[in-house]
Design a protein around this motif. Structure first.
Motif, PDB file in Angstrom:
ATOM      1  N   ARG A   1       8.544   2.091   3.560  1.00 27.76           N
ATOM      2  CA  ARG A   1       8.346   3.503   3.900  1.00 27.76           C
ATOM      3  C   ARG A   1       9.671   4.102   4.314  1.00 27.76           C
ATOM      4  O   ARG A   1      10.696   3.411   4.349  1.00 27.76           O
TER       5      ARG A   1
ATOM      6  N   TYR B   1      -2.809   7.549  13.725  1.00 30.24           N
ATOM      7  CA  TYR B   1      -2.316   6.776  12.592  1.00 30.24           C
ATOM      8  C   TYR B   1      -1.763   5.401  12.972  1.00 30.24           C
ATOM      9  O   TYR B   1      -2.020   4.406  12.295  1.00 30.24           O
TER      10      TYR B   1
ATOM     11  N   ARG C   1       0.841  -1.195   0.000  1.00 29.58           N
ATOM     12  CA  ARG C   1       0.000   0.000   0.000  1.00 29.58           C
ATOM     13  C   ARG C   1       0.878   1.249   0.000  1.00 29.58           C
ATOM     14  O   ARG C   1       2.012   1.241   0.496  1.00 29.58           O
TER      15      ARG C   1
ATOM     16  N   ASP D   1      -4.650   8.171   4.379  1.00 33.36           N
ATOM     17  CA  ASP D   1      -4.568   8.246   5.840  1.00 33.36           C
ATOM     18  C   ASP D   1      -5.177   9.563   6.313  1.00 33.36           C
ATOM     19  O   ASP D   1      -4.476  10.535   6.592  1.00 33.36           O
TER      20      ASP D   1
HETATM   21  N1  GLU Z   1       0.451   8.313   6.436  1.00 36.09           N
HETATM   22  C1  GLU Z   1       1.752   7.841   6.835  1.00 36.09           C
HETATM   23  C2  GLU Z   1       2.789   8.789   6.282  1.00 36.09           C
HETATM   24  O1  GLU Z   1       2.515   9.449   5.290  1.00 36.09           O
HETATM   25  C3  GLU Z   1       1.963   6.451   6.293  1.00 36.09           C
HETATM   26  C4  GLU Z   1       3.178   5.776   6.817  1.00 36.09           C
HETATM   27  C5  GLU Z   1       3.128   4.294   6.493  1.00 36.09           C
HETATM   28  O2  GLU Z   1       3.482   3.947   5.379  1.00 36.09           O
HETATM   29  O3  GLU Z   1       2.691   3.530   7.328  1.00 36.09           O
HETATM   30  O4  GLU Z   1       3.845   8.938   6.835  1.00 36.09           O
END
Ligand code: GLU
Length: 441
Positions: free
Chosen positions: A201, A183, A5, A41
């Motif tokens: 990430r 989150y 994702r 998110d």
């Molecule tokens: N919304 C989080 C961010 O942009 C996602 C991080 C993840 O990949 O879990 O940092």
């Protein structure tokens, strides 16, 4: 089945740093024939904006990073609350009432004593009566996940073996005082329920990963494979975080960068494989290997995108750019010649307009003082437009015979007089496109 994702928060435009994350997750899913989810998110209702959601989709679309489905965290709050209840029932969730100022003070004291600023779990010692009293005085508390104080270990797809002492990390707050779910919990619930197998990430998430592994395990989920890529820096190694706002994907698009140039660079930057221009997604997928990436900060220079864009454009055929060329007003019968003449002399498609203006209106001639008489003599020998494939050869021969000049001394002043430029397309091929020669006026 591999599922990945890309999970941006819709609080701004996505930039090259986000693209690295999106692309790696996309390529892993596609290479494995799996699923790529775009997860929005948006649990923070104040900072999340609908127009950023649209912009994120638009930017990914532009790049050809197509997702299999979209999920939105704001539509899954029930699931997150159910998970919170489960953790509460297991005794892994506790309410804490310290104000931000109190927490800050605690941190400062710890730092002064040379200790790591880890939450001291004072709230765990509160009796029910004390909690009721605090709640009456301060309202709801925050909810923290109680970490097991053991080492948290995983083999990271980029960083290798990682081991983090849970005691060196504060029990993460998963629900804020105002009831907003954070989150960390939402992400864990999603990754588990959506069957996410691989999470790539930025390395700023390494500590999150440690706590998330414990939460996933507590909830009985399967821990995905994690990989954390290094953060991008500027060309001199300077932090990019402040400048990332100026490296939004839409700004790069507006400045003429081509998707495949950007993707080719980002799929290799920071890896031990050289950057190679790929002209289609299948090649990019095929040549991607996350194990080739290193942990050192990765230098990014937006200027590198332009030579790649230029090279990509040279691979395009007239059909690929026909609309753009017609949009400039190039007549159909000249389009093919115009593209083949211009494409080797452009960095971005925007540069086509300049070449077409030269063809249609003539260029401001550039004539050195020493060449004035020579150019005047040459212009007198130039036949009237329209020119053809033979014009340049016949004309320069006639000029050579009349003036005795040859080689660069013959050709360069004529090129500059006709195009206003020192470099450019083959003059023989360009001549039939020139409709006006202003050097003659
Ligand atoms: N919304 C989080 C961010 O942009 C996602 C991080 C993840 O990949 O879990 O940092």
């Amino acid at each position: 089945m591999t599922t990945t994702r890309f999970a941006p928060s819709p609080t701004g435009y996505i930039h090259v740093g986000n693209l690295r994350t999106a692309l790696m997750n996309y390529l892993i899913a596609r290479k494995a024939g799996g699923t790529f989810i775009l997860r929005i998110d948006d649990t923070d209702p104040e900072r999340s904006k609908e127009h950023y959601v649209d912009a994120i989709k638009e930017d990914l679309d532009w790049l050809g990073l197509h997702w299999d489905r979209v999920e939105r965290q704001s539509e899954r709050l029930e699931q997150y609350h159910a998970a919170a209840d489960t953790l509460r029932g297991m005794g892994r969730f506790y309410e804490a009432f310290e104000t931000p100022t109190e927490l800050d003070l605690k941190r400062k004291k710890q730092l002064n004593m040379g200790k790591p600023p880890v939450y001291d779990r004072a709230a765990l010692a509160l009796s029910d009566d004390e909690k009721a009293a605090l709640r009456a005085e301060r309202g709801q508390g925050v909810w923290r996940f109680k970490l097991d104080h053991e080492r948290i270990e995983w083999t990271d797809g980029i960083l290798g073996d990682i081991s983090i002492d849970a005691a060196s990390v504060s029990d993460p707050v998963l629900i804020r005082q105002d009831g907003q779910l954070l989150y960390t919990l939402a992400s864990v619930v999603d990754d588990t329920e959506m069957g996410v197998t691989d999470v790539v990430r930025g390395s700023d998430h390494v500590t999150n990963t440690a706590t998330q592994i414990q939460i996933i395990t507590a909830l009985g989920g399967a821990v995905p494979r994690f990989a954390h890529h290094s953060l991008l820096t500027g060309p001199q190694g300077e932090a990019l975080s402040k400048r990332l706002g100026t490296l939004a994907l839409r700004d790069l698009r507006d400045s003429g960068v081509q998707p495949m140039a950007l993707l080719s660079l980002m799929a290799r930057l920071g890896s031990s494989d050289p950057v190679e221009l790929r002209t289609d997604m299948a090649e990019l997928i095929d040549g991607f290997d996350i194990t080739r990436f290193g942990s050192a900060p990765t230098k990014f220079d937006a200027d590198d995108l332009y030579p790649l864009t230029g090279r990509y454009l040279q691979t395009l055929s007239l059909t690929d750019v026909a609309d753009r060329i017609a949009g400039l007003g190039v007549p159909d019968d000249l389009a093919d010649r115009f593209w083949s003449v211009a494409r080797e002399n452009i960095t971005t498609l925007d540069d086509l307009a300049g070449w077409w203006a030269i063809c249609r209106d003539g260029a401001d001639p550039v004539i050195a003082d020493d060449d004035r008489d020579f150019v005047a003599q040459a212009m007198a020998l130039l036949p009237q437009a329209p020119f053809d494939d033979g014009t340049w050869g016949a004309w320069t021969k006639a000029v050579k015979d009349a003036t005795g000049r040859k080689g660069k001394g013959l050709f360069m002043p004529l090129r500059k007089a006709l195009t206003g430029q020192e470099r450019g397309p083959d003059m023989g091929a360009l001549m039939p496109l020139l409709q006006v020669v202003r050097a003659r006026d």
